[in-house]
Design a protein around this motif. Structure first.
Motif, PDB file in Angstrom:
ATOM      1  N   PRO A 182     -28.236  71.983  51.727  1.00  0.00           N
ATOM      2  CA  PRO A 182     -28.516  70.938  50.733  1.00  0.00           C
ATOM      3  C   PRO A 182     -28.911  71.500  49.372  1.00  0.00           C
ATOM      4  N   HIS A 183     -29.316  72.752  49.327  1.00  0.00           N
ATOM      5  CA  HIS A 183     -29.685  73.413  48.071  1.00  0.00           C
ATOM      6  C   HIS A 183     -28.549  73.352  47.045  1.00  0.00           C
ATOM      7  N   VAL A 184     -27.312  73.298  47.513  1.00  0.00           N
ATOM      8  CA  VAL A 184     -26.177  73.271  46.579  1.00  0.00           C
ATOM      9  C   VAL A 184     -26.083  71.951  45.820  1.00  0.00           C
ATOM     10  N   ASP A 185     -26.727  70.919  46.307  1.00  0.00           N
ATOM     11  CA  ASP A 185     -26.757  69.626  45.626  1.00  0.00           C
ATOM     12  C   ASP A 185     -27.950  69.621  44.662  1.00  0.00           C
ATOM     13  N   PRO A 186     -27.705  69.601  43.356  1.00  0.00           N
ATOM     14  CA  PRO A 186     -28.821  69.627  42.404  1.00  0.00           C
ATOM     15  C   PRO A 186     -29.853  68.515  42.633  1.00  0.00           C
ATOM     16  N   ALA A 187     -29.424  67.381  43.142  1.00  0.00           N
ATOM     17  CA  ALA A 187     -30.355  66.272  43.384  1.00  0.00           C
ATOM     18  C   ALA A 187     -31.324  66.585  44.525  1.00  0.00           C
ATOM     19  N   LEU A 188     -30.938  67.463  45.439  1.00  0.00           N
ATOM     20  CA  LEU A 188     -31.772  67.793  46.597  1.00  0.00           C
ATOM     21  C   LEU A 188     -32.479  69.136  46.460  1.00  0.00           C
ATOM     22  N   ARG A 189     -32.039  69.958  45.537  1.00  0.00           N
ATOM     23  CA  ARG A 189     -32.501  71.352  45.444  1.00  0.00           C
ATOM     24  C   ARG A 189     -34.014  71.491  45.433  1.00  0.00           C
ATOM     25  N   HIS A 190     -34.711  70.676  44.682  1.00  0.00           N
ATOM     26  CA  HIS A 190     -36.161  70.834  44.551  1.00  0.00           C
ATOM     27  C   HIS A 190     -36.941  69.929  45.499  1.00  0.00           C
ATOM     28  N   MET A 191     -36.223  69.238  46.371  1.00  0.00           N
ATOM     29  CA  MET A 191     -36.867  68.458  47.428  1.00  0.00           C
ATOM     30  C   MET A 191     -37.039  69.361  48.646  1.00  0.00           C
ATOM     31  N   THR A 192     -37.720  68.838  49.649  1.00  0.00           N
ATOM     32  CA  THR A 192     -37.891  69.570  50.906  1.00  0.00           C
ATOM     33  C   THR A 192     -37.591  68.634  52.074  1.00  0.00           C
ATOM     34  N   ALA A 193     -37.737  69.159  53.264  1.00  0.00           N
ATOM     35  CA  ALA A 193     -37.528  68.367  54.477  1.00  0.00           C
ATOM     36  C   ALA A 193     -38.543  67.236  54.605  1.00  0.00           C
ATOM     37  N   LEU A 194     -39.560  67.231  53.782  1.00  0.00           N
ATOM     38  CA  LEU A 194     -40.512  66.121  53.785  1.00  0.00           C
ATOM     39  C   LEU A 194     -39.939  64.896  53.074  1.00  0.00           C
ATOM     40  N   ASP A 195     -38.822  65.086  52.381  1.00  0.00           N
ATOM     41  CA  ASP A 195     -38.169  63.997  51.648  1.00  0.00           C
ATOM     42  C   ASP A 195     -37.013  63.425  52.466  1.00  0.00           C
ATOM     43  N   VAL A 196     -36.964  62.098  52.561  1.00  0.00           N
ATOM     44  CA  VAL A 196     -35.941  61.413  53.354  1.00  0.00           C
ATOM     45  C   VAL A 196     -34.516  61.811  52.967  1.00  0.00           C
ATOM     46  N   GLY A 229     -35.784  78.047  53.627  1.00  0.00           N
ATOM     47  CA  GLY A 229     -36.832  77.491  54.484  1.00  0.00           C
ATOM     48  C   GLY A 229     -37.386  76.158  54.022  1.00  0.00           C
ATOM     49  N   ARG A 230     -36.648  75.455  53.167  1.00  0.00           N
ATOM     50  CA  ARG A 230     -37.146  74.193  52.636  1.00  0.00           C
ATOM     51  C   ARG A 230     -36.344  72.978  53.080  1.00  0.00           C
ATOM     52  N   HIS A 231     -35.093  73.167  53.541  1.00  0.00           N
ATOM     53  CA  HIS A 231     -34.216  72.035  53.852  1.00  0.00           C
ATOM     54  C   HIS A 231     -33.804  72.016  55.327  1.00  0.00           C
ATOM     55  N   ARG A 232     -32.819  72.841  55.665  1.00  0.00           N
ATOM     56  CA  ARG A 232     -32.220  72.799  57.007  1.00  0.00           C
ATOM     57  C   ARG A 232     -33.198  73.164  58.109  1.00  0.00           C
ATOM     58  N   ALA A 233     -33.833  74.330  58.005  1.00  0.00           N
ATOM     59  CA  ALA A 233     -34.693  74.797  59.097  1.00  0.00           C
ATOM     60  C   ALA A 233     -35.852  73.844  59.394  1.00  0.00           C
ATOM     61  N   PRO A 234     -36.603  73.393  58.386  1.00  0.00           N
ATOM     62  CA  PRO A 234     -37.699  72.480  58.722  1.00  0.00           C
ATOM     63  C   PRO A 234     -37.221  71.129  59.239  1.00  0.00           C
ATOM     64  N   THR A 235     -36.080  70.650  58.738  1.00  0.00           N
ATOM     65  CA  THR A 235     -35.549  69.381  59.247  1.00  0.00           C
ATOM     66  C   THR A 235     -35.181  69.510  60.714  1.00  0.00           C
ATOM     67  N   VAL A 236     -34.482  70.572  61.065  1.00  0.00           N
ATOM     68  CA  VAL A 236     -34.089  70.794  62.462  1.00  0.00           C
ATOM     69  C   VAL A 236     -35.327  71.004  63.325  1.00  0.00           C
ATOM     70  N   ALA A 237     -36.296  71.762  62.844  1.00  0.00           N
ATOM     71  CA  ALA A 237     -37.530  71.994  63.610  1.00  0.00           C
ATOM     72  C   ALA A 237     -38.269  70.678  63.872  1.00  0.00           C
ATOM     73  N   MET A 238     -38.347  69.823  62.862  1.00  0.00           N
ATOM     74  CA  MET A 238     -39.031  68.538  63.038  1.00  0.00           C
ATOM     75  C   MET A 238     -38.298  67.659  64.050  1.00  0.00           C
ATOM     76  N   ALA A 239     -36.978  67.613  63.954  1.00  0.00           N
ATOM     77  CA  ALA A 239     -36.204  66.797  64.890  1.00  0.00           C
ATOM     78  C   ALA A 239     -36.309  67.347  66.306  1.00  0.00           C
ATOM     79  N   LEU A 240     -36.290  68.659  66.459  1.00  0.00           N
ATOM     80  CA  LEU A 240     -36.428  69.275  67.776  1.00  0.00           C
ATOM     81  C   LEU A 240     -37.817  69.019  68.345  1.00  0.00           C
ATOM     82  N   ALA A 241     -38.845  69.122  67.524  1.00  0.00           N
ATOM     83  CA  ALA A 241     -40.213  68.852  67.986  1.00  0.00           C
ATOM     84  C   ALA A 241     -40.342  67.411  68.483  1.00  0.00           C
ATOM     85  N   LYS A 242     -39.750  66.488  67.760  1.00  0.00           N
ATOM     86  CA  LYS A 242     -39.791  65.080  68.164  1.00  0.00           C
ATOM     87  C   LYS A 242     -39.091  64.887  69.506  1.00  0.00           C
TER      88      LYS A 242
END
Length: 141
Positions: free
Chosen positions: A35-49, A93-106
């Motif tokens: 998601p880093h390649v999308d300028p709209a998402l670059r400075h967001m993290t997995a905490l953002d919907v 470590g701001r987009h894919r990995a934390p999103t997958v970790a959160m979904a796996l934890a759930k």
């Protein structure tokens, strides 16, 4: 049940090697769009919907989460008690990995497994990269 707890940690390879305590390392860098390649998402993290939505709608991600949950349950069914430490890495470590970790934890939590979730690099600065993926600078945002 032989694994009483599972520790999940997300991290970014651009901030350092995978944690040394890892039992399993899942590397998302080359197989799933960043998601880093999308300028709209670059400075967001997995905490953002929008980031979570982009990652979870990536082809193959949900199947990977399901397969990793089955892998964790297989370790859990083993004959010896031992900690299971799953680390999930992407580039920053701001987009894919934390999103997958959160979904796996759930998912594992719903299966009755105690999960300790951490994010090593989620709050670190964005690492700017060249088109080839080389790190060039970091910025705060």
């Amino acid at each position: 049940m032989s694994v009483t707890d599972i520790r999940l940690v997300s991290f970014g390879y651009l901030h350092g090697a995978p944690p040394a305590f890892a039992t399993l390392v899942i590397d998302l860098r080359r197989h799933f769009r960043d998601p880093h390649v999308d300028p709209a998402l670059r400075h967001m993290t997995a905490l953002d919907v929008p980031v979570r939505r982009a990652v979870l709608n990536t082809s193959g991600i949900r199947e990977l989460i399901g397969a990793t949950a089955l892998l964790a349950e297989a370790f859990d069914a083993g004959p010896a008690e031992a900690p299971l430490n799953i680390v999930i890495g992407c580039a920053g470590g701001r987009h894919r990995a934390p999103t997958v970790a959160m979904a796996l934890a759930k998912r594992l939590g719903k299966a009755g497994i105690t999960v300790h979730l951490g994010h090593r690099d989620l709050d670190k600065p964005v690492v700017e990269r060249t088109a080839a993926g080389d790190a060039v600078a970091t910025t705060r945002s």
